[in-house]
Structures are given as structure tokens and as C-alpha cells.
Design a protein around this motif. Sequence first.
Motif, PDB file in Angstrom:
ATOM      1  N   LEU A   8       0.831  -1.209   0.000  1.00 45.21           N
ATOM      2  CA  LEU A   8       0.000   0.000   0.000  1.00 45.21           C
ATOM      3  C   LEU A   8       0.865   1.258   0.000  1.00 45.21           C
ATOM      4  N   ALA A   9       1.909   1.261   0.821  1.00 46.77           N
ATOM      5  CA  ALA A   9       2.786   2.433   0.902  1.00 46.77           C
ATOM      6  C   ALA A   9       3.508   2.673  -0.415  1.00 46.77           C
ATOM      7  N   LYS A  10       4.017   1.622  -1.023  1.00 46.79           N
ATOM      8  CA  LYS A  10       4.726   1.774  -2.295  1.00 46.79           C
ATOM      9  C   LYS A  10       3.757   2.163  -3.418  1.00 46.79           C
ATOM     10  N   ALA A  11       2.571   1.570  -3.403  1.00 46.18           N
ATOM     11  CA  ALA A  11       1.578   1.927  -4.421  1.00 46.18           C
ATOM     12  C   ALA A  11       1.225   3.410  -4.324  1.00 46.18           C
ATOM     13  N   LEU A  12       1.000   3.895  -3.120  1.00 49.12           N
ATOM     14  CA  LEU A  12       0.681   5.311  -2.935  1.00 49.12           C
ATOM     15  C   LEU A  12       1.806   6.186  -3.469  1.00 49.12           C
ATOM     16  N   GLU A  13       3.036   5.824  -3.145  1.00 51.89           N
ATOM     17  CA  GLU A  13       4.195   6.583  -3.626  1.00 51.89           C
ATOM     18  C   GLU A  13       4.260   6.615  -5.145  1.00 51.89           C
ATOM     19  N   LEU A  14       4.087   5.463  -5.769  1.00 51.50           N
ATOM     20  CA  LEU A  14       4.191   5.385  -7.231  1.00 51.50           C
ATOM     21  C   LEU A  14       3.019   6.070  -7.923  1.00 51.50           C
ATOM     22  N   TYR A  15       1.811   5.892  -7.401  1.00 44.13           N
ATOM     23  CA  TYR A  15       0.659   6.565  -7.991  1.00 44.13           C
ATOM     24  C   TYR A  15       0.828   8.079  -7.913  1.00 44.13           C
ATOM     25  N   ASN A  16       1.309   8.570  -6.783  1.00 41.92           N
ATOM     26  CA  ASN A  16       1.510  10.010  -6.621  1.00 41.92           C
ATOM     27  C   ASN A  16       2.581  10.541  -7.566  1.00 41.92           C
ATOM     28  N   TYR A  20      -1.995   7.299 -11.729  1.00 41.01           N
ATOM     29  CA  TYR A  20      -2.834   6.097 -11.608  1.00 41.01           C
ATOM     30  C   TYR A  20      -2.851   5.275 -12.891  1.00 41.01           C
ATOM     31  N   ASN A  21      -2.841   5.939 -14.037  1.00 40.72           N
ATOM     32  CA  ASN A  21      -3.010   5.240 -15.312  1.00 40.72           C
ATOM     33  C   ASN A  21      -1.731   4.587 -15.830  1.00 40.72           C
ATOM     34  N   THR A  22      -0.584   4.885 -15.224  1.00 35.92           N
ATOM     35  CA  THR A  22       0.680   4.353 -15.737  1.00 35.92           C
ATOM     36  C   THR A  22       1.279   3.264 -14.855  1.00 35.92           C
ATOM     37  N   ILE A  23       0.766   3.112 -13.641  1.00 36.44           N
ATOM     38  CA  ILE A  23       1.335   2.147 -12.704  1.00 36.44           C
ATOM     39  C   ILE A  23       0.464   0.891 -12.630  1.00 36.44           C
ATOM     40  N   THR A  24       1.090  -0.258 -12.806  1.00 36.25           N
ATOM     41  CA  THR A  24       0.397  -1.542 -12.697  1.00 36.25           C
ATOM     42  C   THR A  24       0.883  -2.277 -11.448  1.00 36.25           C
ATOM     43  N   THR A  25       0.212  -3.377 -11.135  1.00 35.51           N
ATOM     44  CA  THR A  25       0.656  -4.171  -9.987  1.00 35.51           C
ATOM     45  C   THR A  25       2.051  -4.732 -10.227  1.00 35.51           C
ATOM     46  N   ARG A  26       2.417  -4.973 -11.472  1.00 38.71           N
ATOM     47  CA  ARG A  26       3.769  -5.463 -11.771  1.00 38.71           C
ATOM     48  C   ARG A  26       4.816  -4.402 -11.417  1.00 38.71           C
ATOM     49  N   GLU A  47      -7.443  -2.287  -8.500  1.00 39.86           N
ATOM     50  CA  GLU A  47      -8.603  -1.574  -7.961  1.00 39.86           C
ATOM     51  C   GLU A  47      -8.761  -1.806  -6.459  1.00 39.86           C
ATOM     52  N   ASP A  48      -8.353  -2.991  -5.999  1.00 42.30           N
ATOM     53  CA  ASP A  48      -8.440  -3.290  -4.563  1.00 42.30           C
ATOM     54  C   ASP A  48      -7.497  -2.390  -3.766  1.00 42.30           C
ATOM     55  N   ILE A  49      -6.343  -2.099  -4.342  1.00 48.99           N
ATOM     56  CA  ILE A  49      -5.391  -1.194  -3.697  1.00 48.99           C
ATOM     57  C   ILE A  49      -5.965   0.215  -3.653  1.00 48.99           C
ATOM     58  N   PHE A  95      -2.813  11.628  -6.101  1.00 46.09           N
ATOM     59  CA  PHE A  95      -3.145  10.923  -7.342  1.00 46.09           C
ATOM     60  C   PHE A  95      -4.653  10.725  -7.477  1.00 46.09           C
ATOM     61  N   ILE A  96      -5.338  10.567  -6.350  1.00 48.27           N
ATOM     62  CA  ILE A  96      -6.785  10.354  -6.394  1.00 48.27           C
ATOM     63  C   ILE A  96      -7.478  11.544  -7.047  1.00 48.27           C
ATOM     64  N   PHE A  97      -7.045  12.736  -6.701  1.00 52.72           N
ATOM     65  CA  PHE A  97      -7.701  13.948  -7.195  1.00 52.72           C
ATOM     66  C   PHE A  97      -7.238  14.306  -8.605  1.00 52.72           C
ATOM     67  N   VAL A  98      -5.970  14.055  -8.904  1.00 50.97           N
ATOM     68  CA  VAL A  98      -5.469  14.322 -10.248  1.00 50.97           C
ATOM     69  C   VAL A  98      -6.121  13.378 -11.257  1.00 50.97           C
ATOM     70  N   ASN A  99      -6.428  12.156 -10.817  1.00 58.17           N
ATOM     71  CA  ASN A  99      -7.050  11.155 -11.691  1.00 58.17           C
ATOM     72  C   ASN A  99      -8.492  10.861 -11.284  1.00 58.17           C
ATOM     73  N   PHE A 100      -9.150  11.856 -10.704  1.00 51.80           N
ATOM     74  CA  PHE A 100     -10.441  11.654 -10.053  1.00 51.80           C
ATOM     75  C   PHE A 100     -11.497  11.076 -10.987  1.00 51.80           C
ATOM     76  N   VAL A 101     -11.655  11.655 -12.156  1.00 48.51           N
ATOM     77  CA  VAL A 101     -12.708  11.218 -13.081  1.00 48.51           C
ATOM     78  C   VAL A 101     -12.475   9.775 -13.512  1.00 48.51           C
ATOM     79  N   ASP A 102     -11.238   9.433 -13.854  1.00 47.85           N
ATOM     80  CA  ASP A 102     -10.928   8.061 -14.277  1.00 47.85           C
ATOM     81  C   ASP A 102     -11.206   7.071 -13.153  1.00 47.85           C
TER      82      ASP A 102
END
Length: 206
Positions: A8-16, A20-26, A47-49, A95-102
Motif C-alpha cells: 500500500l505504501a509503495k503503491a501510494l508513492e508510485l501513484y503520486n 494512476y493510469n501508468t502504474i500496474t501491480t507489476r 482496484e483493490d489497492i 493521485f486520487i484527485f489528479v485522476n479523479f474522473v478516471d
Amino acid sequence: MGTKEKILAKALELYNEKGYNTITTRHIAAELSISPGNLHYHFKHSEDIIKILFSELIVKMDELLNEMKKNENKVLKDLYDFTFSTCEIFYSYRFIFVNFVDILNNIPEIKAQYEGINFSRKEEFYFIFSGLQKNNIFRENIPEFITDCLTEQIFIIADNWLTHNRMISKFEKEKAIHHYTLLQMNLFYPFLNDEQQKLYEQQYIR
């Protein structure tokens, strides 16, 4: 910190950092030097993350709002600190707000949750505004239609200032939080009584 929390911590860092649209679970698994299978043991889909990170954001805001509501002797600094802390929290999940609509379009659960939050947040802001009037921070007899408008204005700015910063202002973290805190605080200026307006100018503008 367990594997789930590290993900979760790494995902948040990478999404930020990268969106959101460029980072995958891989990508997340590679950054943590774990196998994709190990990650999917904890989270079947990206999506679960996202749903958990969104829930974290809501919990932090709930805690902040509850503290503000419990304070019966509010002063102008409490309103500033609340606004500043809100900006800090939003920046941490930017990242949530920058990619809010998606995100809302792709994850129906978050869209439904957001719609419910909008309703409950209005009630909470009315309560806070009433407390500010009771403590002679806000003027008396503010028309209800103006209060309704103010609440909507707050939501519009809160949901979109991070996109504006990324596209237009391009401020780094500290400057961005300070700038957009004042931008939101300035919405409240016409509602402050004369004494509080002077105090606001002395403490936050000059």
C-alpha cells in the motif's frame, strides 16, 4: 510493516509520482522486489489497492472533521489549521484527485462512496459553520443560500486544486499546501466579522 502495508505504501508513492493510469501491480511488485504472485496474494487487482487508499483518505478526513466538531471554543486559527491539515492530507493522496474522473468511472464502489460522502460532509460543514458563528468568528445572519454556495465552493476547490497545481502553479509540496490553504481560507474572509477580518489580514496575509 507487513507485506500488505508495504504494498500500500509503495503503491501510494508510485501513484503520486507517476499517475494512476501508468502504474500496474507489476510495477509495484518490481519496486518492492517481490513476485507479482506475492502481491496478488494480498490484492487480486489494482482496484483493490485504490479502494483501500481511498478509504484511508476518508478515515483521515473523518478524524480531522471530528476533532473540529468537538472543539466548542473555536478561534480563527482552528479554521486555518483545519484547512491546512486538509490540504496536507489531500496532497498525501494527490493521485486520487489528479485522476479523479478516471477513478470514479473505473471503480463504481468509490463513485458510490464519494456520492454518499458529499451528502454527509455538507451536514458536517453546516455544523462547523454554526460553531464559528456561535464563537463570533463568522458574522451572524448569513443567508442559507450563501452557506450552501460556500459549501459547494469548498468542495470544488478541494477536489480540483491538486490538478490546478500540477497543470498551472507547479508548486512543490510545502509551497503548494501553503498557497492553496490561503486560497481556500480567502473564501471565508467575507463571512468573518470585522475584528476577525483584521486578525486574518495580520496573521495570514501581511
